[in-house]
Design a protein around this motif. Structure first.
Motif, PDB file in Angstrom:
ATOM      1  N   LEU A  44       3.982   1.417   0.151  1.00 36.15           N
ATOM      2  CA  LEU A  44       2.635   0.978  -0.252  1.00 36.15           C
ATOM      3  C   LEU A  44       1.980   2.012  -1.171  1.00 36.15           C
ATOM      4  O   LEU A  44       0.845   2.451  -0.959  1.00 36.15           O
ATOM      5  CB  LEU A  44       1.757   0.729   0.977  1.00 36.15           C
ATOM      6  N   ARG A  45       2.699   2.361  -2.223  1.00 32.53           N
ATOM      7  CA  ARG A  45       2.215   3.418  -3.109  1.00 32.53           C
ATOM      8  C   ARG A  45       0.979   3.004  -3.904  1.00 32.53           C
ATOM      9  O   ARG A  45       0.148   3.843  -4.253  1.00 32.53           O
ATOM     10  CB  ARG A  45       3.326   3.867  -4.052  1.00 32.53           C
ATOM     11  N   GLU A  46       0.837   1.690  -4.185  1.00 33.72           N
ATOM     12  CA  GLU A  46      -0.353   1.236  -4.903  1.00 33.72           C
ATOM     13  C   GLU A  46      -1.593   1.352  -4.018  1.00 33.72           C
ATOM     14  O   GLU A  46      -2.682   1.707  -4.497  1.00 33.72           O
ATOM     15  CB  GLU A  46      -0.164  -0.210  -5.369  1.00 33.72           C
ATOM     16  N   VAL A  47      -1.418   1.086  -2.740  1.00 36.52           N
ATOM     17  CA  VAL A  47      -2.523   1.263  -1.795  1.00 36.52           C
ATOM     18  C   VAL A  47      -2.930   2.733  -1.761  1.00 36.52           C
ATOM     19  O   VAL A  47      -4.124   3.071  -1.823  1.00 36.52           O
ATOM     20  CB  VAL A  47      -2.124   0.789  -0.382  1.00 36.52           C
TER      21      VAL A  47
ATOM     22  N   ARG B 139      -2.485   4.951  -4.084  1.00 35.59           N
ATOM     23  CA  ARG B 139      -3.098   5.328  -5.362  1.00 35.59           C
ATOM     24  C   ARG B 139      -4.563   4.930  -5.413  1.00 35.59           C
ATOM     25  O   ARG B 139      -5.424   5.724  -5.823  1.00 35.59           O
ATOM     26  CB  ARG B 139      -2.345   4.670  -6.516  1.00 35.59           C
ATOM     27  N   ILE B 140      -4.857   3.701  -5.012  1.00 39.10           N
ATOM     28  CA  ILE B 140      -6.242   3.214  -5.062  1.00 39.10           C
ATOM     29  C   ILE B 140      -7.124   3.973  -4.082  1.00 39.10           C
ATOM     30  O   ILE B 140      -8.257   4.356  -4.404  1.00 39.10           O
ATOM     31  CB  ILE B 140      -6.278   1.692  -4.798  1.00 39.10           C
ATOM     32  N   LEU B 141      -6.617   4.223  -2.873  1.00 41.73           N
ATOM     33  CA  LEU B 141      -7.395   4.998  -1.900  1.00 41.73           C
ATOM     34  C   LEU B 141      -7.676   6.399  -2.438  1.00 41.73           C
ATOM     35  O   LEU B 141      -8.774   6.935  -2.250  1.00 41.73           O
ATOM     36  CB  LEU B 141      -6.638   5.088  -0.571  1.00 41.73           C
ATOM     37  N   GLY B 142      -6.686   6.975  -3.133  1.00 45.00           N
ATOM     38  CA  GLY B 142      -6.853   8.322  -3.653  1.00 45.00           C
ATOM     39  C   GLY B 142      -7.746   8.388  -4.879  1.00 45.00           C
ATOM     40  O   GLY B 142      -8.682   9.196  -4.941  1.00 45.00           O
TER      41      GLY B 142
ATOM     42  N   VAL C 249      -1.720   3.586   8.321  1.00 45.05           N
ATOM     43  CA  VAL C 249      -3.120   3.356   7.962  1.00 45.05           C
ATOM     44  C   VAL C 249      -3.192   2.522   6.692  1.00 45.05           C
ATOM     45  O   VAL C 249      -4.056   1.652   6.545  1.00 45.05           O
ATOM     46  CB  VAL C 249      -3.859   4.698   7.791  1.00 45.05           C
ATOM     47  N   ARG C 250      -2.282   2.758   5.752  1.00 43.94           N
ATOM     48  CA  ARG C 250      -2.217   1.931   4.548  1.00 43.94           C
ATOM     49  C   ARG C 250      -1.957   0.469   4.919  1.00 43.94           C
ATOM     50  O   ARG C 250      -2.512  -0.450   4.319  1.00 43.94           O
ATOM     51  CB  ARG C 250      -1.117   2.434   3.612  1.00 43.94           C
ATOM     52  N   LYS C 251      -1.085   0.270   5.892  1.00 40.34           N
ATOM     53  CA  LYS C 251      -0.802  -1.097   6.358  1.00 40.34           C
ATOM     54  C   LYS C 251      -2.059  -1.733   6.946  1.00 40.34           C
ATOM     55  O   LYS C 251      -2.286  -2.938   6.806  1.00 40.34           O
ATOM     56  CB  LYS C 251       0.312  -1.078   7.397  1.00 40.34           C
ATOM     57  N   LEU C 252      -2.865  -0.904   7.587  1.00 40.37           N
ATOM     58  CA  LEU C 252      -4.123  -1.395   8.150  1.00 40.37           C
ATOM     59  C   LEU C 252      -5.050  -1.877   7.040  1.00 40.37           C
ATOM     60  O   LEU C 252      -5.708  -2.927   7.162  1.00 40.37           O
ATOM     61  CB  LEU C 252      -4.789  -0.260   8.932  1.00 40.37           C
ATOM     62  N   VAL C 253      -5.102  -1.132   5.933  1.00 37.90           N
ATOM     63  CA  VAL C 253      -5.942  -1.514   4.792  1.00 37.90           C
ATOM     64  C   VAL C 253      -5.472  -2.839   4.205  1.00 37.90           C
ATOM     65  O   VAL C 253      -6.282  -3.717   3.881  1.00 37.90           O
ATOM     66  CB  VAL C 253      -5.918  -0.408   3.712  1.00 37.90           C
ATOM     67  N   VAL C 254      -4.159  -2.982   4.077  1.00 42.61           N
ATOM     68  CA  VAL C 254      -3.606  -4.245   3.565  1.00 42.61           C
ATOM     69  C   VAL C 254      -4.010  -5.399   4.468  1.00 42.61           C
ATOM     70  O   VAL C 254      -4.355  -6.495   3.992  1.00 42.61           O
ATOM     71  CB  VAL C 254      -2.068  -4.162   3.453  1.00 42.61           C
ATOM     72  N   LYS C 255      -4.000  -5.168   5.770  1.00 38.13           N
ATOM     73  CA  LYS C 255      -4.369  -6.232   6.719  1.00 38.13           C
ATOM     74  C   LYS C 255      -5.838  -6.619   6.560  1.00 38.13           C
ATOM     75  O   LYS C 255      -6.189  -7.813   6.617  1.00 38.13           O
ATOM     76  CB  LYS C 255      -4.100  -5.758   8.158  1.00 38.13           C
ATOM     77  N   VAL C 256      -6.707  -5.641   6.329  1.00 39.80           N
ATOM     78  CA  VAL C 256      -8.124  -5.950   6.111  1.00 39.80           C
ATOM     79  C   VAL C 256      -8.275  -6.819   4.865  1.00 39.80           C
ATOM     80  O   VAL C 256      -9.016  -7.816   4.864  1.00 39.80           O
ATOM     81  CB  VAL C 256      -8.955  -4.657   5.970  1.00 39.80           C
TER      82      VAL C 256
END
Length: 509
Positions: free
Chosen positions: A372-375, A377-380, A392-399
């Protein structure tokens, strides 16, 4: 003595190891508790956003009821159900000649020209030009704004050369897409109710915007006049009907959202006695303001609404349009960061409203890389949250998934609500949705023209919406409903509708 020291050392080491082990266990327990809190935030949010088919059908029924109420009386519903006076939609068979479209819906406007050949010929589009509106004109005077637009139109026409000069005594026909609140007085005129989107020109409010443009065109000596005044939704319906005569409704799902459809004149109760040549009229629903207790609203939606510039307004739009989806995601992530340190201790960017736009949500949601490198990148880059663990990235995708799925399925329910009002949902409430075929009756093919980046560019949103329509209607009925993407309905639709309402008949050249 040595033995005593040896025993003491062993005991000390054992105690130290126990302390370390206890500390590690304590950390794991605390970490597990923090993670449990974050997961609970997600679970509660997902439960609040649930859209089972039964709930969607309640939304469908509520939409149809509100449409009836809005047609019955002014102010009788949250849905404005505005008359457009568009009775005749282009068919593609008889419209011929060169027509123009002007699309003013924000800080830019576009001018375009189309050439129509009748007999369902392809639309030739030799010219499109985008022009930014100088910032000072957005707060100046009506005359200055429309003079600028007329001057731009004149330059555009002059580039055509002699091959497209109108015949003597005939005006060029212009379709004017004006996506601001107006009270339509006829198919070619409308009074500006208020400006939005950063415009604030006081002397235009209460005036006929078509007349303002026509006067500016006259001052420039330009042989052009406004044949139709519409909004982007009506333009999308017109373009859809030009290509496919089964098109009876249009929906915009982008930064904002709206819908219109073709209504029987007899059902427009608030305008009894209104005569139409076709027995029907396009109604601009302004469905962004739809509201029902059946909509799955969460605490995050309530907070977003209360902190918005227009609280208690545009409730449906705030749950399904691209303007707001990213901010709902931001609010949920902010809640998670306040409950736990899974996003680290620095999350100040999460406090910035609308920092997450819908394209960013789509990019994270559709990130199919293993890590989930795009996630990340955007978070960063956008939120300045680095070193986020994969779980945690997976959690963001789920939201993102929960927010997008709810939006798409509610939009689908809105579309089916329109079909229900028209009798095209298979419920058998009216005969308009069925045609006789031999010894039995079959469903009529129904096309809904659709435009907006949320649907056209966000694959998962589009899939969720299409699946929800099938869920609500069932496979047999939904197979007769076609959602057809229209490219540039707001501009092209204005031009082809100008052809349908040409004062020179269906041939201007």
């Amino acid at each position: 003595m040595g033995k005593v020291l040896g025993v003491g050392l062993v005991v000390g080491c054992a105690v130290a190891m126990c302390v370390v082990a206890g500390t590690m266990v304590g950390k794991r327990v605390k970490s597990r508790r923090r993670w449990t809190k974050v997961v609970k935030v997600l679970e509660e949010f997902e439960e609040g956003c649930a859209t089972p088919v039964e709930k969607l059908r309640q939304v469908v029924d509520a939409m149809a009821v509100e449409m009836h109420a809005g047609l019955a009386s002014e102010g009788g519903s949250k849905l404005k159900m505005l008359l457009t006076f568009v009775q005749n939609l282009p068919t593609g068979y008889v419209e011929k000649g060169v027509y123009y479209g002007l699309d003013l819906g924000g800080t830019n406007f576009r001018v375009l020209r189309v050439q129509l050949g009748g007999q369902r010929s392809a639309i030739l589009e030799p010219g499109v030009e985008r022009q930014p509106i100088p910032e000072h004109l957005m707060t100046s005077t009506s005359e200055e704004l429309f003079d600028f637009i007329a001057a731009s139109l004149q330059k555009f026409v002059e580039k055509e050369g002699n091959g497209s000069v109108a015949l003597e005594g005939k005006l060029r026909e212009l379709g004017f897409t004006f996506s601001f609140p107006v009270k339509q007085a006829s198919v070619s005129s409308g009074i500006l109710i208020k400006w939005t989107k950063g415009f604030s020109i006081h002397d235009t409010v209460g005036k006929d915007v078509s007349e303002c443009l026509n006067q500016a065109l006259e001052r420039r000596g330009l042989d052009m006049r406004v044949a139709v005044l519409i909004n982007d939704t009506v333009g999308t319906l017109a373009l859809g009907h030009y290509h496919d005569e089964d098109t009876v409704a249009a929906v915009i799902i982008g930064t904002g959202t709206n819908a219109c459809y073709l209504e029987r004149s007899d059902d427009i109760i608030k305008c009894q006695g209104l005569l139409t040549t076709s027995g029907a009229m396009v109604v601009n629903m302004e469905w962004g303001n739809f509201w029902s207790s059946h909509l799955p609203r969460t605490s995050y939606d309530i907070e977003l609404d209360s902190e918005s510039p227009n609280p208690n307004d545009q409730g449906f739009e705030k749950m399904i349009s691209g303007m707001y989806l990213g901010d709902i995601v931001r609010r949920v992530i902010l809640k998670m960061s306040q409950e736990s340190d899974v996003f680290g201790l620095s999350f100040s960017k999460l406090l910035t409203p609308f920092i997450l736009r819908s394209p960013l949500i789509a990019a994270m949601h559709e990130d199919d890389s293993p890590d989930l490198r795009e996630v990340a990148r955007i978070l960063g880059e956008i939120l300045e949250i680095g070193d986020v663990p994969l779980k945690v990235r997976k959690l963001v995708v789920k939201v993102c998934d929960v927010v997008t799925r709810r939006a798409a399925r509610l939009a689908a329910a809105g579309i089916v609500g329109i079909l229900k009002k028209m009798g095209r949902d298979g419920s058998g409430s009216t005969a308009s949705g069925k045609v006789k075929g031999g010894s039995h009756t079959k469903m009529r093919r129904t096309v809904v023209a659709i435009e907006g980046a949320l649907y056209t560019s966000y694959t998962l949103f589009r899939e969720y919406l299409n699946d929800a329509i099938a869920d609500i209607l069932g496979e047999d009925i939904s197979s007769h409903v076609v959602l057809k993407v229209m490219e540039d309905g707001s501009g092209m639709g204005a031009a082809v509708l100008a052809a349908a309402y040409s004062s020179s008949g269906q041939d201007t050249l």
